[in-house]
Design a protein around this motif. Structure first.
Motif, mmCIF file in Angstrom:
data_model
loop_
_atom_site.group_PDB
_atom_site.id
_atom_site.type_symbol
_atom_site.label_atom_id
_atom_site.label_comp_id
_atom_site.label_asym_id
_atom_site.label_seq_id
_atom_site.Cartn_x
_atom_site.Cartn_y
_atom_site.Cartn_z
ATOM 1 N N ASP A 271 8.452 13.377 18.112
ATOM 2 C CA ASP A 271 8.975 12.013 18.091
ATOM 3 C C ASP A 271 10.095 11.876 17.067
ATOM 4 O O ASP A 271 11.076 11.171 17.283
ATOM 5 C CB ASP A 271 7.851 11.024 17.768
ATOM 6 C CG ASP A 271 6.822 10.923 18.881
ATOM 7 O OD1 ASP A 271 7.140 11.360 20.006
ATOM 8 O OD2 ASP A 271 5.715 10.418 18.634
ATOM 9 N N ARG A 272 9.947 12.561 15.915
ATOM 10 C CA ARG A 272 10.991 12.493 14.900
ATOM 11 C C ARG A 272 12.283 13.141 15.393
ATOM 12 O O ARG A 272 13.383 12.626 15.169
ATOM 13 C CB ARG A 272 10.515 13.176 13.610
ATOM 14 C CG ARG A 272 9.570 12.303 12.782
ATOM 15 C CD ARG A 272 9.243 12.973 11.464
ATOM 16 N NE ARG A 272 8.181 13.952 11.613
ATOM 17 C CZ ARG A 272 7.983 14.983 10.812
ATOM 18 N NH1 ARG A 272 8.820 15.204 9.812
ATOM 19 N NH2 ARG A 272 6.978 15.799 10.989
ATOM 20 N N ILE A 273 12.148 14.252 16.093
ATOM 21 C CA ILE A 273 13.333 14.926 16.626
ATOM 22 C C ILE A 273 14.045 14.037 17.632
ATOM 23 O O ILE A 273 15.262 13.869 17.595
ATOM 24 C CB ILE A 273 12.938 16.272 17.272
ATOM 25 C CG1 ILE A 273 12.490 17.252 16.193
ATOM 26 C CG2 ILE A 273 14.116 16.858 18.053
ATOM 27 C CD1 ILE A 273 11.893 18.533 16.739
ATOM 28 N N ARG A 274 13.268 13.430 18.550
ATOM 29 C CA ARG A 274 13.895 12.556 19.549
ATOM 30 C C ARG A 274 14.551 11.349 18.895
ATOM 31 O O ARG A 274 15.585 10.870 19.351
ATOM 32 C CB ARG A 274 12.838 12.113 20.566
ATOM 33 C CG ARG A 274 12.456 13.197 21.555
ATOM 34 C CD ARG A 274 11.603 12.637 22.686
ATOM 35 N NE ARG A 274 10.286 12.266 22.217
ATOM 36 C CZ ARG A 274 9.266 13.107 22.164
ATOM 37 N NH1 ARG A 274 9.433 14.361 22.510
ATOM 38 N NH2 ARG A 274 8.083 12.716 21.731
ATOM 39 N N ARG B 202 17.855 12.830 17.204
ATOM 40 C CA ARG B 202 18.726 13.764 17.931
ATOM 41 C C ARG B 202 20.080 13.157 18.269
ATOM 42 O O ARG B 202 21.082 13.491 17.668
ATOM 43 C CB ARG B 202 18.028 14.273 19.197
ATOM 44 C CG ARG B 202 18.602 15.595 19.720
ATOM 45 C CD ARG B 202 18.556 16.642 18.645
ATOM 46 N NE ARG B 202 18.991 17.949 19.073
ATOM 47 C CZ ARG B 202 20.085 18.560 18.644
ATOM 48 N NH1 ARG B 202 20.901 17.947 17.817
ATOM 49 N NH2 ARG B 202 20.378 19.781 19.006
ATOM 50 N N GLY B 203 20.151 12.314 19.257
ATOM 51 C CA GLY B 203 21.420 11.689 19.652
ATOM 52 C C GLY B 203 22.538 12.704 19.745
ATOM 53 O O GLY B 203 22.424 13.755 20.366
ATOM 54 N N GLU B 204 23.672 12.387 19.099
ATOM 55 C CA GLU B 204 24.830 13.281 19.089
ATOM 56 C C GLU B 204 24.925 14.085 17.797
ATOM 57 O O GLU B 204 25.935 14.736 17.532
ATOM 58 C CB GLU B 204 26.115 12.457 19.284
ATOM 59 C CG GLU B 204 26.165 11.670 20.588
ATOM 60 C CD GLU B 204 26.108 12.595 21.797
ATOM 61 O OE1 GLU B 204 26.718 13.680 21.747
ATOM 62 O OE2 GLU B 204 25.445 12.230 22.794
ATOM 63 N N LEU C 272 17.049 15.939 8.550
ATOM 64 C CA LEU C 272 16.411 14.628 8.611
ATOM 65 C C LEU C 272 14.927 14.737 8.952
ATOM 66 O O LEU C 272 14.093 13.978 8.459
ATOM 67 C CB LEU C 272 17.124 13.746 9.636
ATOM 68 C CG LEU C 272 18.546 13.301 9.258
ATOM 69 C CD1 LEU C 272 19.243 12.673 10.456
ATOM 70 C CD2 LEU C 272 18.501 12.315 8.098
ATOM 71 N N VAL C 273 14.592 15.703 9.823
ATOM 72 C CA VAL C 273 13.198 15.880 10.240
ATOM 73 C C VAL C 273 12.396 16.599 9.158
ATOM 74 O O VAL C 273 11.186 16.407 9.020
ATOM 75 C CB VAL C 273 13.134 16.658 11.573
ATOM 76 C CG1 VAL C 273 11.689 16.984 11.957
ATOM 77 C CG2 VAL C 273 13.780 15.832 12.686
#
Length: 236
Positions: free
Chosen positions: A10-13, A16-18, A27-28
Motif C-alpha cells: 500500500d505504501r508503494i502504491r 509510486r505515481g511518476e 519514502l517507503v
C-alpha cells in the motif's frame, strides 16, 4: 507521510505515481533493489494468515492476489513448476490456488484458470486455511507456506498453466464458442467431443467450464492427442 504500519504494498502504491524508483524506495523505507524485486513479484514483506481454527475468507488485493486453477490443469502446472512454485492452497474440491504479487497478473485467457484480484466495484475473497493444515481432504496448504516459500513468479506460473491448458485441451479455437449445454458463448471453450470422418475432423463439441463435467459419459470422448483435432484447431 504514510504510517510505517501500513502494508508495504500500500505504501508503494501511495508513493509510486511518476516518481523515480530510488525516490519511492526512500519514502517507503526500503532499498531500490528490494523495491525492484517487489515490483517484479519476487519479494514481499513476510505474511502469515491470521490465527484461525477454520478456513477464513480474506480479501485479495491487499497482501496478495491469487490464481485459481481447476484440478486437471493445476496438477499438471504444479508438476511443471517443481521447486519454482510458491505456496499453494488446495480446497476440498482439489482446486489449486497460487499466491502472486498484487497487480502482477491481469487478463490471463486460459481455460479453467481465473485470476483473483481486487475489483473496483466489488470485493473478492480467498479461503485461507490455518498454516498448520497441510493435509486433505479439507482445504489445506498443498505446498506449505514458509519464510522462503510464499509468492510464485507470475510469468513462470502463467507459462506452466498455458502449457497445461494446451496439453489437456489442445490449441485454443478462434473466437468464442457455444456451450453445448447452455447454448451461451464462452471465451473458455473446452472440447468435450470430436467427430472425425475420413481421418479429418468433422465436428468439435465445446462446453463452458461449468458444464464440461456434465457432458454425457456414454458419448465418445474427445481424443486430446488426435492428429486431426490438433490440425483442425491449430488452423489460424
Amino acid at each position: 507521510m504514510v504510517a510505517s504500519d501500513v502494508p508495504i504494498g500500500d505504501r508503494i502504491r501511495h508513493y509510486r505515481g511518476e516518481r523515480r524508483q530510488d525516490v519511492v524506495a526512500g519514502l517507503v523505507g526500503i532499498s531500490p533493489d528490494y523495491l525492484s524485486q517487489i515490483e517484479r513479484g519476487l519479494k514481499v514483506r513476510p505474511w502469515t494468515p491470521p490465527p484461525a481454527v477454520d478456513v477464513e475468507a480474506l480479501p485479495v488485493g491487499r497482501w496478495r492476489d491469487a490464481v485459481r486453477a481447476a484440478p486437471i490443469v493445476g496438477e499438471r502446472a504444479l508438476k511443471t513448476l517443481g521447486d519454482e512454485t510458491g505456496a499453494v492452497i488446495q480446497d476440498m474440491y482439489a482446486t489449486l490456488y497460487w499466491l502472486i504479487a498484487v497487480g502482477s497478473a491481469t487478463s490471463w485467457h486460459l481455460r479453467q484458470v481465473r485470476v483473483l484480484a481486487e475489483l473496483a466495484d466489488e470485493s473478492t475473497y480467498l479461503g485461507v486455511p490455518p498454516v498448520s493444515w497441510t493435509t486433505g481432504p479439507r482445504s489445506h496448504w498443498r505446498v506449505p507456506l514458509g519464510p522462503n516459500r510464499y509468492l510464485t513468479h507470475p510469468w513462470r506460473l502463467r507459462e506452466a498453466l498455458a502449457e497445461a491448458d494446451r496439453a489437456e485441451y489442445g490449441p485454443m479455437p478462434e473466437g468464442r464458442q457455444l456451450c453445448y449445454h447452455c447454448q451461451l458463448p464462452t471465451d473458455q471453450p473446452i472440447p468435450v467431443d470430436v467427430q472425425a470422418r475420413d481421418n479429418h475432423v468433422d465436428k468439435i463439441t465445446y462446453a463452458c467450464p461449468t458444464h464440461a463435467p456434465l457432458y454425457p459419459t456414454d458419448q465418445q470422448p474427445r481424443t486430446l492427442t488426435s492428429a486431426p483435432a490438433t490440425e483442425h484447431e491449430g488452423r489460424r
